[in-house]
Design a protein around this motif. Structure first.
Motif, mmCIF file in Angstrom:
data_model
loop_
_atom_site.group_PDB
_atom_site.id
_atom_site.type_symbol
_atom_site.label_atom_id
_atom_site.label_comp_id
_atom_site.label_asym_id
_atom_site.label_seq_id
_atom_site.Cartn_x
_atom_site.Cartn_y
_atom_site.Cartn_z
ATOM 1 N N ASN A 4 0.818 -1.209 0.000
ATOM 2 C CA ASN A 4 0.000 0.000 0.000
ATOM 3 C C ASN A 4 0.855 1.262 0.000
ATOM 4 O O ASN A 4 0.327 2.362 0.183
ATOM 5 C CB ASN A 4 -0.920 0.013 1.223
ATOM 6 C CG ASN A 4 -1.972 -1.077 1.157
ATOM 7 O OD1 ASN A 4 -2.879 -1.034 0.347
ATOM 8 N ND2 ASN A 4 -1.826 -2.089 2.010
ATOM 9 N N THR A 5 2.163 1.091 -0.193
ATOM 10 C CA THR A 5 3.091 2.215 -0.187
ATOM 11 C C THR A 5 3.687 2.409 -1.574
ATOM 12 O O THR A 5 4.073 1.442 -2.230
ATOM 13 C CB THR A 5 4.218 1.977 0.833
ATOM 14 O OG1 THR A 5 3.642 1.875 2.147
ATOM 15 C CG2 THR A 5 5.220 3.123 0.820
ATOM 16 N N THR A 13 1.804 6.168 1.875
ATOM 17 C CA THR A 13 0.998 4.981 2.145
ATOM 18 C C THR A 13 -0.446 5.423 2.257
ATOM 19 O O THR A 13 -0.781 6.266 3.099
ATOM 20 C CB THR A 13 1.427 4.300 3.455
ATOM 21 O OG1 THR A 13 2.797 3.913 3.369
ATOM 22 C CG2 THR A 13 0.567 3.073 3.731
ATOM 23 N N SER A 14 -1.299 4.894 1.388
ATOM 24 C CA SER A 14 -2.711 5.274 1.421
ATOM 25 C C SER A 14 -3.500 4.254 2.239
ATOM 26 O O SER A 14 -3.101 3.103 2.394
ATOM 27 C CB SER A 14 -3.275 5.390 0.001
ATOM 28 O OG SER A 14 -3.221 4.154 -0.668
ATOM 29 N N ILE A 23 -10.757 8.062 4.164
ATOM 30 C CA ILE A 23 -9.595 7.646 3.394
ATOM 31 C C ILE A 23 -8.473 8.640 3.697
ATOM 32 O O ILE A 23 -8.707 9.691 4.297
ATOM 33 C CB ILE A 23 -9.876 7.605 1.883
ATOM 34 C CG1 ILE A 23 -10.385 8.971 1.398
ATOM 35 C CG2 ILE A 23 -10.866 6.507 1.551
ATOM 36 C CD1 ILE A 23 -10.616 9.059 -0.092
ATOM 37 N N CYS A 25 -3.792 9.305 3.584
ATOM 38 C CA CYS A 25 -2.457 8.788 3.332
ATOM 39 C C CYS A 25 -1.470 9.399 4.318
ATOM 40 O O CYS A 25 -1.741 10.427 4.946
ATOM 41 C CB CYS A 25 -2.005 9.067 1.894
ATOM 42 S SG CYS A 25 -1.815 10.809 1.489
ATOM 43 N N GLU A 136 -10.242 5.504 -3.488
ATOM 44 C CA GLU A 136 -8.886 5.505 -2.918
ATOM 45 C C GLU A 136 -7.981 6.511 -3.599
ATOM 46 O O GLU A 136 -7.013 7.020 -2.994
ATOM 47 C CB GLU A 136 -8.298 4.090 -3.032
ATOM 48 C CG GLU A 136 -6.862 3.930 -2.552
ATOM 49 C CD GLU A 136 -5.838 4.125 -3.663
ATOM 50 O OE1 GLU A 136 -4.663 4.399 -3.337
ATOM 51 O OE2 GLU A 136 -6.220 4.026 -4.851
ATOM 52 N N THR A 137 -8.265 6.835 -4.850
ATOM 53 C CA THR A 137 -7.360 7.698 -5.603
ATOM 54 C C THR A 137 -7.341 9.131 -5.096
ATOM 55 O O THR A 137 -6.431 9.896 -5.433
ATOM 56 C CB THR A 137 -7.726 7.699 -7.099
ATOM 57 O OG1 THR A 137 -9.083 8.147 -7.257
ATOM 58 C CG2 THR A 137 -7.578 6.299 -7.686
ATOM 59 N N ALA A 139 -6.610 9.960 -2.179
ATOM 60 C CA ALA A 139 -5.397 10.031 -1.365
ATOM 61 C C ALA A 139 -4.167 10.276 -2.237
ATOM 62 O O ALA A 139 -3.239 10.986 -1.829
ATOM 63 C CB ALA A 139 -5.234 8.737 -0.567
ATOM 64 N N ARG A 140 -4.161 9.717 -3.427
ATOM 65 C CA ARG A 140 -3.038 9.939 -4.344
ATOM 66 C C ARG A 140 -2.991 11.403 -4.793
ATOM 67 O O ARG A 140 -1.913 11.993 -4.905
ATOM 68 C CB ARG A 140 -3.169 9.037 -5.576
ATOM 69 C CG ARG A 140 -3.355 7.565 -5.266
ATOM 70 C CD ARG A 140 -3.436 6.800 -6.557
ATOM 71 N NE ARG A 140 -3.864 5.423 -6.361
ATOM 72 C CZ ARG A 140 -3.477 4.428 -7.123
ATOM 73 N NH1 ARG A 140 -2.654 4.648 -8.131
ATOM 74 N NH2 ARG A 140 -3.911 3.207 -6.912
ATOM 75 N N ALA A 143 -1.502 13.415 -2.012
ATOM 76 C CA ALA A 143 -0.047 13.270 -1.968
ATOM 77 C C ALA A 143 0.607 14.039 -3.110
ATOM 78 O O ALA A 143 1.670 14.653 -2.944
ATOM 79 C CB ALA A 143 0.330 11.794 -2.040
#
Length: 373
Positions: A4-5, A13-14, A23, A25, A136-137, A139-140, A143
């Motif tokens: 997950n990293t 890491t999300s 959600i 990170c 989940e994206t 969190a990306r 980041a």
């Protein structure tokens, strides 16, 4: 579930699920003394946020980010700065609707990862895909908002260049148009066409794919390594790690197979700023896995979502033949909101490689070299 990293020196890491409480990170490796406010991240999350037009899912999530650690501010700092310690980012989920999936909880959507997820872990979170959902994206993207501040002068911009079989006219490319339409499309004429096209797809209960192009400018020459840490290899891995992505191209991509050696060669001349000027960019700004200083150009293809109203043949988790219809709130073209996600992943890779480059060679060499050096 491990892995997950993402990243090496700059890494995150999300955590969280589509229909869980939140959600987020943890970003590790961010250098200290970088100005960082939640607003610096929020503006990119707002681009990805669902429910902003009829062409995306109507799930209403504000995607408000909170910075829980890794920053400090007092009267001496002149504002909030990163401390060099892990930065924890949290985004609460407020509009979960798990009941949309209760009718299909034991069925697998064809083209969706539900079956392989169940086979691997023996437990399938059917609520929108669980851990591996598009939610989940966010969190990306968060980041990526931090990553953009690490490389001085870096600009990362993405655009949708194809929807279904329909491509834009590149002679009409205008970056100023990208934020003026709901598709992040740089061609204002094709953006109008996409409205009617996607309305038809949506009303038919179907979905379509897309191609996204991301251009990174201001990238210094020298990022990447020639064998096992190629910059283009890491970019490809980053973009393939986005949900629903099925292919990545760098520069001319598969098109280079049709070029001659003469056509493919990006010729060079000496410029006025002690840097070479490239006369073309078939390589997409990367040579031998190392950035050349040209704009980095990458494209990725996003498949149609499997969450459609058209009945499809499938099986259930008990081995029975059945049919499936997926109701609920879904993007008819997941490629639209993939634009800010692609930007974020490119920014994260470039920040990571920038820090690795500085760690290995420091300030780097002074080019051009003096004769005899």
């Amino acid at each position: 579930m491990s892995f997950n990293t993402f990243g090496h020196l700059f890494r995150f890491t999300s955590f969280g699920e589509s229909h869980g409480a939140a959600i987020g990170c943890v970003v590790d490796g961010c250098p200290p003394r970088i100005p960082l406010q939640a607003a610096d991240i929020q503006k990119y999350l707002d681009k990805r946020r669902p429910g902003q037009s009829r062409f995306t899912t109507q799930r209403q999530e504000p995607d408000t980010v909170k910075i829980l650690s890794g920053v400090f501010s007092d009267e001496r700092s002149g504002g909030q700065l990163t401390t060099g310690t892990p930065i924890m980012l949290l985004i609460e989920n407020v509009d979960q609707r798990s009941k949309d999936y209760s009718e299909i909880k034991d069925k697998y959507r064809p083209g969706h990862a539900g079956y392989v997820y169940d086979v691997k872990y023996g437990l399938h979170d059917y609520r929108g895909g669980g851990r591996a959902s598009a939610r989940e994206t966010a969190a990306r993207v968060a980041a990526g908002g931090i990553a953009r501040k690490i490389v001085p002068g870096l600009s990362v911009r993405g655009a949708l260049v194809q929807m279904g079989p329909h491509k834009i006219d590149r002679t009409r490319w205008d970056w100023n148009e990208v934020d003026k339409n709901p598709f992040f499309c740089p061609d204002p004429v094709q953006a109008k066409f996409f409205e009617d096209y996607l309305d038809g797809v949506r009303k038919a209960g179907s979905s379509c794919g897309a191609v996204i192009e991301v251009v990174a400018e201001g990238v210094p020459a020298g990022l990447g390594a020639p064998v096992y840490a190629k910059l283009d290899g890491d970019l490809a891995a980053a973009l393939m790690g986005i949900n629903a992505v099925k292919g990545v191209e760098i520069g001319d991509g598969f098109g280079v197979a049709a070029l001659s050696g003469e056509d493919n060669a990006d010729e060079m001349r000496m410029g006025n700023e002690n840097k070479p000027v490239f006369l073309s960019n078939h390589a997409g700004g990367i040579l031998g896995g190392i950035s050349s200083g040209q704009p980095i150009v990458v494209r990725f293809a996003v498949k149609p979502t499997s969450s459609i109203l058209t009945p499809r043949k499938t099986v259930d988790r008990y081995g029975n033949d059945t049919d499936i219809v997926t109701k609920g709130r879904h993007d008819p073209c997941v490629g639209i909101r993939a634009v800010p996600i692609g930007e974020a992943m490119v920014a994260c890779v470039l920040a990571d490689h920038y820090l690795m480059h500085r760690g290995q060679v420091g300030e780097g060499t002074a080019w051009p070299f003096k004769p005899g050096a």
